[in-house]
Design a protein around this motif. Structure first.
Motif, PDB file in Angstrom:
ATOM      1  N   ARG A 182      -1.091  10.889   2.215  1.00  0.00           N
ATOM      2  CA  ARG A 182      -0.244  11.814   2.979  1.00  0.00           C
ATOM      3  C   ARG A 182      -0.050  13.113   2.204  1.00  0.00           C
ATOM      4  NH1 ARG A 182       5.157   9.376   5.214  1.00  0.00           N
ATOM      5  NH2 ARG A 182       5.060  11.312   6.457  1.00  0.00           N
ATOM      6  N   LEU A 183       0.202  13.003   0.910  1.00  0.00           N
ATOM      7  CA  LEU A 183       0.381  14.199   0.083  1.00  0.00           C
ATOM      8  C   LEU A 183      -0.908  15.018   0.015  1.00  0.00           C
ATOM      9  CD1 LEU A 183       2.516  12.739  -2.855  1.00  0.00           C
ATOM     10  CD2 LEU A 183       3.253  14.455  -1.183  1.00  0.00           C
ATOM     11  N   ALA A 184      -2.053  14.328   0.072  1.00  0.00           N
ATOM     12  CA  ALA A 184      -3.348  15.015   0.023  1.00  0.00           C
ATOM     13  C   ALA A 184      -3.726  15.641   1.361  1.00  0.00           C
ATOM     14  CB  ALA A 184      -4.435  14.037  -0.410  1.00  0.00           C
ATOM     15  N   GLY A 185      -2.891  15.414   2.377  1.00  0.00           N
ATOM     16  CA  GLY A 185      -3.172  15.978   3.695  1.00  0.00           C
ATOM     17  C   GLY A 185      -4.206  15.211   4.481  1.00  0.00           C
ATOM     18  N   LEU A 191       0.795  -1.238   0.000  1.00  0.00           N
ATOM     19  CA  LEU A 191       0.000   0.000   0.000  1.00  0.00           C
ATOM     20  C   LEU A 191       0.825   1.285   0.000  1.00  0.00           C
ATOM     21  CD1 LEU A 191      -2.867  -0.877   2.527  1.00  0.00           C
ATOM     22  CD2 LEU A 191      -2.978  -0.876   0.050  1.00  0.00           C
ATOM     23  N   TRP A 192       2.117   1.217  -0.306  1.00  0.00           N
ATOM     24  CA  TRP A 192       2.946   2.421  -0.187  1.00  0.00           C
ATOM     25  C   TRP A 192       2.452   3.541  -1.112  1.00  0.00           C
ATOM     26  CZ3 TRP A 192       5.711   4.572  -4.198  1.00  0.00           C
ATOM     27  CH2 TRP A 192       5.912   3.785  -5.332  1.00  0.00           C
ATOM     28  N   LYS A 193       1.928   3.180  -2.275  1.00  0.00           N
ATOM     29  CA  LYS A 193       1.426   4.212  -3.185  1.00  0.00           C
ATOM     30  C   LYS A 193       0.193   4.908  -2.596  1.00  0.00           C
ATOM     31  CE  LYS A 193       2.978   2.139  -7.544  1.00  0.00           C
ATOM     32  NZ  LYS A 193       2.531   1.568  -8.854  1.00  0.00           N
ATOM     33  N   GLU A 194      -0.752   4.111  -2.092  1.00  0.00           N
ATOM     34  CA  GLU A 194      -1.976   4.678  -1.518  1.00  0.00           C
ATOM     35  C   GLU A 194      -1.664   5.540  -0.300  1.00  0.00           C
ATOM     36  OE1 GLU A 194      -1.527   1.586  -2.433  1.00  0.00           O
ATOM     37  OE2 GLU A 194      -3.255   0.846  -3.578  1.00  0.00           O
ATOM     38  N   LEU A 221      -0.526   5.336  11.685  1.00  0.00           N
ATOM     39  CA  LEU A 221      -1.197   6.175  10.702  1.00  0.00           C
ATOM     40  C   LEU A 221      -2.415   6.798  11.351  1.00  0.00           C
ATOM     41  CD1 LEU A 221      -1.302   4.050   7.393  1.00  0.00           C
ATOM     42  CD2 LEU A 221      -0.010   6.146   7.781  1.00  0.00           C
ATOM     43  N   LYS A 222      -2.607   8.095  11.152  1.00  0.00           N
ATOM     44  CA  LYS A 222      -3.750   8.757  11.773  1.00  0.00           C
ATOM     45  C   LYS A 222      -4.411   9.688  10.757  1.00  0.00           C
ATOM     46  CE  LYS A 222      -5.203  11.111  15.976  1.00  0.00           C
ATOM     47  NZ  LYS A 222      -6.234  10.104  16.221  1.00  0.00           N
ATOM     48  N   LEU A 223      -5.757   9.668  10.754  1.00  0.00           N
ATOM     49  CA  LEU A 223      -6.500  10.555   9.866  1.00  0.00           C
ATOM     50  C   LEU A 223      -6.444  11.985  10.378  1.00  0.00           C
ATOM     51  CD1 LEU A 223      -9.838   8.606   9.113  1.00  0.00           C
ATOM     52  CD2 LEU A 223      -7.777   8.716   7.705  1.00  0.00           C
ATOM     53  N   THR A 224      -6.264  12.936   9.462  1.00  0.00           N
ATOM     54  CA  THR A 224      -6.464  14.342   9.782  1.00  0.00           C
ATOM     55  C   THR A 224      -7.957  14.640   9.678  1.00  0.00           C
ATOM     56  OG1 THR A 224      -6.239  15.012   7.470  1.00  0.00           O
ATOM     57  CG2 THR A 224      -4.208  14.882   8.776  1.00  0.00           C
ATOM     58  N   ARG A 225      -8.349  15.865  10.003  1.00  0.00           N
ATOM     59  CA  ARG A 225      -9.757  16.236   9.859  1.00  0.00           C
ATOM     60  C   ARG A 225     -10.195  16.071   8.398  1.00  0.00           C
ATOM     61  NH1 ARG A 225     -12.639  19.622  12.985  1.00  0.00           N
ATOM     62  NH2 ARG A 225     -11.740  18.393  14.662  1.00  0.00           N
TER      63      ARG A 225
END
Length: 362
Positions: A310-313, A302-305, A322-326
């Motif tokens: 991550r790039l999308a914030g 899953l490194w691409k996903e 791994l943690k979701l941002t708002r």
């Protein structure tokens, strides 16, 4: 007649439960949903007591509707060991309740608010199920719904986005007009912002005042068994569905056969993708545990996903978690909305097939 069928159905559920006991399964948590399981509360309580006698059950979550919030039913559910009661409210706005045809069934928004206030504190967790993004819902309506949740100090609230199958979409369009997603993000971010003062996220759409049982077993448990007609399970890397025909379900369980009608075995890559989506729906994912579970293949797969999100914030990584941002929470709301819409479409197709089969028999 319908009550007699319901009692027969509860006996069939008992048969299925005992089959899983014979197969060596054990369950720590029980989630009861689908329809209104409190229509026959005595029978439902008997099933819960049986589950607790057969398995090491620590938590029981059950769904109901506002008009079943009564002392006799609440007492029965507590005797059955229910820790978390989830009440389907959808909105406190009387106009929306009338459009949903819930006002005359369950009372006004003020009536429902009073009932919830009265029973708050009766269970470990009293959850309020809400829906946002109705076509006729305004920002003011949404703000008032969130205010009421805070006023009654709800233990927990689940704010589902409007998610409907294709068939239901057509029905809703007749009452509300076409469904639009242009305001969904704005509504969600406002909900999350206001609730962040007193609540924390258990899932992307479930907000709790304290650490407690959440709304989705798919987050907390790697495997789960579906009991009952039309239920879904995920065991050993395979997803399965029970028959949607109540008659077939009763017949098969009476013959000591598991009533499975469909099964899909996931490849290892699909299992990794499934865990990625479902665990992060719970807002965080432990990479160390994921790598251990999939023998070092998780990041390689899953490194691409992960890089994309991550790039999308949408994702952050701290201490191998791994943690979701708002922003990421809303992305997961979208994904889960589409996931459950697909599930609902599958259910509608299966029910239509059952109905067509019954018509042919008659």
């Amino acid at each position: 007649l319908e009550r007699d069928l319901a009692r027969t159905y509860f006996r069939a559920m008992s048969n299925e439960i005992r089959m899983y006991k014979e197969l060596g399964f054990d369950f720590r948590a029980v989630y009861v949903g689908g329809g209104t399981p409190t229509v026959l509360p005595e029978e439902m309580t008997d099933v819960l007591l049986e589950l607790r006698s057969l398995f090491d059950v620590k938590e029981i979550s059950l769904e109901t509707n506002p008009h079943h919030l009564t002392d006799p039913i609440v007492d029965l559910l507590k005797r059955g060991g229910v820790n978390r009661l989830s009440v389907g409210v959808q909105s406190f706005d009387d106009g929306l309740l009338k459009q949903m045809e819930r006002y005359h069934k369950y009372g006004s928004g003020a009536d429902i608010k009073a009932k919830l206030s009265h029973y708050m504190g009766t269970f470990d967790t009293l959850n309020v199920d809400m829906i946002f993004n109705f076509p006729t819902q305004t920002q003011a309506m949404l703000e008032r719904d969130v205010e009421i949740i805070d006023e009654i100090a709800a233990d927990q609230v689940t704010f589902y986005p409007l998610m409907v199958s294709d068939i239901t979409r057509r029905e809703l369009a007749k009452r509300f007009g076409p469904i639009r997603y242009s305001q969904e993000k704005r509504f969600y971010l406002r909900i999350a912002e206001v609730l962040s003062n007193n609540y924390s996220c258990g899932t992307a759409w479930c907000f709790s005042r304290k650490k407690t049982m959440i709304d989705e077993y798919i987050v907390d448990y790697d495997e789960y068994v579906g009991i009952g007609s039309g239920s879904f399970g995920y065991v050993g890397g395979a997803c399965y569905a029970n028959t949607f025909s109540v008659d077939d379900y009763i017949k098969q369980t009476s013959e000591h056969r598991l009533p499975v009608m469909a099964k899909k075995v996931f490849s290892e890559t699909e299992q990794i993708q499934y865990d990625f989506v479902m665990k992060l729906f719970g807002t965080s994912l432990d990479l160390g545990k994921a790598e251990e579970k999939f023998r070092g293949k998780f990041m390689k797969t899953l490194w691409k996903e992960i890089s994309f999100f991550r790039l999308a914030g949408a994702l952050e990584i701290n201490d191998r978690v791994l943690k979701l941002t708002r922003k990421g929470q809303y992305y997961w709301v979208i994904m889960m909305r589409e996931f459950f819409t697909g599930v609902n479409n599958f259910r509608d197709t299966c029910r239509a097939m059952v109905a067509a089969s019954n018509e042919q028999k008659n």
